[in-house]
Scaffold this motif. Structure first.
Motif, mmCIF file in Angstrom:
data_model
loop_
_atom_site.group_PDB
_atom_site.id
_atom_site.type_symbol
_atom_site.label_atom_id
_atom_site.label_comp_id
_atom_site.label_asym_id
_atom_site.label_seq_id
_atom_site.Cartn_x
_atom_site.Cartn_y
_atom_site.Cartn_z
ATOM 1 N N GLU A 1 11.683 149.679 8.255
ATOM 2 C CA GLU A 1 10.504 150.492 8.539
ATOM 3 C C GLU A 1 10.646 151.209 9.881
ATOM 4 O O GLU A 1 10.327 152.397 9.992
ATOM 5 C CB GLU A 1 9.240 149.640 8.544
ATOM 6 C CG GLU A 1 8.006 150.494 8.823
ATOM 7 C CD GLU A 1 6.710 149.690 8.889
ATOM 8 O OE1 GLU A 1 6.773 148.464 9.072
ATOM 9 O OE2 GLU A 1 5.642 150.321 8.765
ATOM 10 N N VAL B 1 10.446 155.247 10.567
ATOM 11 C CA VAL B 1 9.564 155.890 11.533
ATOM 12 C C VAL B 1 10.367 156.756 12.509
ATOM 13 O O VAL B 1 9.978 157.893 12.806
ATOM 14 C CB VAL B 1 8.722 154.836 12.287
ATOM 15 C CG1 VAL B 1 7.999 155.458 13.468
ATOM 16 C CG2 VAL B 1 7.726 154.181 11.329
ATOM 17 N N LEU C 1 9.965 160.818 13.095
ATOM 18 C CA LEU C 1 9.705 161.455 14.380
ATOM 19 C C LEU C 1 10.719 162.562 14.661
ATOM 20 O O LEU C 1 10.353 163.668 15.068
ATOM 21 C CB LEU C 1 9.745 160.410 15.507
ATOM 22 C CG LEU C 1 8.711 159.280 15.402
ATOM 23 C CD1 LEU C 1 8.834 158.335 16.601
ATOM 24 C CD2 LEU C 1 7.296 159.827 15.305
ATOM 25 N N ARG D 1 7.023 161.096 24.828
ATOM 26 C CA ARG D 1 5.738 160.567 24.373
ATOM 27 C C ARG D 1 5.885 159.818 23.052
ATOM 28 O O ARG D 1 5.306 158.755 22.843
ATOM 29 C CB ARG D 1 4.773 161.745 24.207
ATOM 30 C CG ARG D 1 3.434 161.386 23.653
ATOM 31 C CD ARG D 1 2.590 160.641 24.650
ATOM 32 N NE ARG D 1 2.026 161.549 25.645
ATOM 33 C CZ ARG D 1 1.233 161.147 26.651
ATOM 34 N NH1 ARG D 1 0.950 159.867 26.791
ATOM 35 N NH2 ARG D 1 0.765 162.017 27.503
ATOM 36 N N LEU D 2 6.669 160.388 22.159
ATOM 37 C CA LEU D 2 6.847 159.766 20.842
ATOM 38 C C LEU D 2 7.577 158.433 20.955
ATOM 39 O O LEU D 2 7.236 157.470 20.256
ATOM 40 C CB LEU D 2 7.609 160.726 19.918
ATOM 41 C CG LEU D 2 6.825 162.005 19.556
ATOM 42 C CD1 LEU D 2 7.742 163.043 18.920
ATOM 43 C CD2 LEU D 2 5.665 161.694 18.613
ATOM 44 N N ALA E 1 7.435 156.516 23.531
ATOM 45 C CA ALA E 1 6.429 155.603 24.088
ATOM 46 C C ALA E 1 5.520 155.074 22.983
ATOM 47 O O ALA E 1 5.223 153.876 22.918
ATOM 48 C CB ALA E 1 5.612 156.328 25.154
ATOM 49 N N MET E 2 5.077 155.989 22.107
ATOM 50 C CA MET E 2 4.230 155.567 20.990
ATOM 51 C C MET E 2 4.941 154.538 20.125
ATOM 52 O O MET E 2 4.361 153.525 19.723
ATOM 53 C CB MET E 2 3.848 156.779 20.132
ATOM 54 C CG MET E 2 2.811 157.676 20.768
ATOM 55 S SD MET E 2 2.595 159.246 19.842
ATOM 56 C CE MET E 2 2.251 158.639 18.208
ATOM 57 N N PHE E 3 6.214 154.801 19.865
ATOM 58 C CA PHE E 3 6.991 153.884 19.028
ATOM 59 C C PHE E 3 7.051 152.504 19.666
ATOM 60 O O PHE E 3 6.860 151.482 18.993
ATOM 61 C CB PHE E 3 8.404 154.444 18.829
ATOM 62 C CG PHE E 3 9.295 153.573 17.988
ATOM 63 C CD1 PHE E 3 9.298 153.687 16.610
ATOM 64 C CD2 PHE E 3 10.126 152.631 18.574
ATOM 65 C CE1 PHE E 3 10.108 152.885 15.828
ATOM 66 C CE2 PHE E 3 10.947 151.822 17.801
ATOM 67 C CZ PHE E 3 10.937 151.948 16.428
ATOM 68 N N HIS F 1 5.010 151.224 21.926
ATOM 69 C CA HIS F 1 3.697 150.579 21.940
ATOM 70 C C HIS F 1 3.488 149.811 20.645
ATOM 71 O O HIS F 1 2.863 148.758 20.629
ATOM 72 C CB HIS F 1 2.581 151.617 22.086
ATOM 73 C CG HIS F 1 2.299 151.987 23.494
ATOM 74 N ND1 HIS F 1 1.904 153.241 23.875
ATOM 75 C CD2 HIS F 1 2.361 151.261 24.633
ATOM 76 C CE1 HIS F 1 1.738 153.271 25.179
ATOM 77 N NE2 HIS F 1 2.006 152.089 25.656
ATOM 78 N N GLU F 2 4.010 150.367 19.573
ATOM 79 C CA GLU F 2 3.801 149.740 18.269
ATOM 80 C C GLU F 2 4.833 148.644 17.994
ATOM 81 O O GLU F 2 4.481 147.584 17.492
ATOM 82 C CB GLU F 2 3.912 150.816 17.169
ATOM 83 C CG GLU F 2 3.596 150.324 15.779
ATOM 84 C CD GLU F 2 2.108 150.123 15.537
ATOM 85 O OE1 GLU F 2 1.309 150.660 16.334
ATOM 86 O OE2 GLU F 2 1.754 149.419 14.565
ATOM 87 N N PHE F 3 6.069 148.945 18.310
ATOM 88 C CA PHE F 3 7.144 148.034 17.896
ATOM 89 C C PHE F 3 7.825 147.293 19.046
ATOM 90 O O PHE F 3 8.648 146.404 18.804
ATOM 91 C CB PHE F 3 8.213 148.821 17.122
ATOM 92 C CG PHE F 3 7.731 149.343 15.792
ATOM 93 C CD1 PHE F 3 7.478 148.482 14.728
ATOM 94 C CD2 PHE F 3 7.516 150.706 15.598
ATOM 95 C CE1 PHE F 3 7.041 148.959 13.508
ATOM 96 C CE2 PHE F 3 7.079 151.193 14.378
ATOM 97 C CZ PHE F 3 6.834 150.312 13.328
#
Lengths: 223, 223
Positions: free
Chosen positions: A158, A162, A166, A194-195, A197-199, A201-203
């Motif tokens: 997964e 993702v 991106l 930023r992307l 960082a988002m990744f 934050h989640e994983f």
DNA sequence: GTCTATATCCTGATAGAC
DNA sequence: GTCTATCAGGATATAGAC
């Protein structure tokens, strides 16, 4: 003697490929025409059939070479893994390399990501290099997870999906909304940090947002 | 009397459009040919020129109608904003609608997102509907921010860019890696909830991860 | 290995008769 | 409005001479 002939032949094949890429760069991937390629090489169209069995075969070659080239560029960032690279560094490096290459090779990227040429789709053999690359990505993510830098309960497949979403998203938006922009100028490419960082934050394994710097890089975590 | 003629004419135009979409759906966007369109309509190619000045004009129409259609589908989720919808619901709804439509209209989506036809790019007038849609997205994000559902220090334009990157990424990966899959089946489309969760981890006003459910929906926050 | 010549078909687009 | 006729050119691909 036969070696020399082989070498000469390979050289011509490379020239066909280079010329085809040149044509595609000017007209878009779907604008590739064998007649135009031959004209630029100073030969007649039928001569091309001595090197490629069909237009589709040439497209397969361009497709495969593109993925090989990207794979080769990715090598160093994967090597950095064994040297203990952190997640943010690796991912940002990886995405930037990929996106940067795509923006510098618009038409070839078109061929690799989409299906722009009516009647053509990549042959299974041509896919090999692309598959290898997604496997390398999975391997890298698994490595990071083993080292405690990604959530132990996250699914490697997964995360891989993702990541590719991106990169494909940035490339797609960048190519169609700001054609011609390079990695450093593009407004969408500018979101890569930023992307990442988002990744994370989640994983990412660390749950505190403070672990992440605004540009997407990540504090080094001692193993 | 002139009204009747007008109506008949509009009807024919609609038929040309529908037939063109049919052809594109079978051959890919770049496979659109006026001859094939005319043949299926039971008329001769030159007759088409009574309705569209050129192939490019037809493409412009397909492009514009596509964005209009997507915009119309988005309406309800934007309306839900004034009814107090939360961020996760709106975003997931929005992305699902967009991605779902694109998967159901592959070839038209190709035309709208990329530049698959050599020598054609959308005319400025055709862009209008697309621009309108990004403005609606910005408006919605600003609304959510004002209501305290998104970080007050986040840049609305940047959030909009990130959202479009996410949708373009899912669409791109889905169309080229699992062509034919619909919204419910696609492995990449299946990540939409996850992507919304990632977005809200980064841009949502609530900082605690506990505010987010695993599927990407978000607890209702009283204004 | 490259050529000429050609087969076959399709492309978008225009002129002018009906 | 739609047609026939046609333009002018492009496409991929093959046969066979040199």
């Amino acid at each position: 003697m036969s070696d020399r002939r082989q070498a000469r032949r390979q050289q011509t094949i490379d020239e066909v490929v280079a010329t085809a890429l040149e044509v595609m760069a000017e007209t878009g991937a779907a604008g590739l025409s064998l007649g135009e390629v031959a004209k630029r090489m100073g030969i007649r169209t039928p001569s091309l059939y001595g090197y490629f069995a069909s237009k589709a075969a040439l497209c397969d070659e361009l497709f495969a070479r593109g993925w090989q080239e990207v794979g080769a560029l990715m090598g160093p960032s994967y090597d950095a893994l064994s040297a203990g690279a952190d997640a943010a560094g690796l991912l940002l490096d990886n995405l930037s390399t990929f996106v940067g290459w795509a923006l510098d090779h618009r038409a070839q990227a078109e061929l690799m990501f989409w299906r722009p040429i009516p009647g053509w789709e990549p042959a299974p053999e041509a896919y090999a290099a692309a598959v290898q690359l997604t496997e390398a990505l999975s391997g890298a993510l698994a490595n990071l997870q083993l080292r405690g830098l990604l959530r132990p309960d996250a699914d490697v497949e997964e995360m891989g999906r993702v990541i590719t979403v991106l990169s494909a998203g940035v490339i797609s938006q960048q190519l169609s909304n700001e054609p011609g922009a390079r990695l450093a100028e593009g407004r969408f490419a500018g979101e890569l940090g930023r992307l990442v960082a988002m990744f994370l934050h989640e994983f990412g394994a660390g749950k505190k947002a403070a672990d992440l710097r605004p540009d997407g890089s990540r504090k080094r975590v001692r193993r």
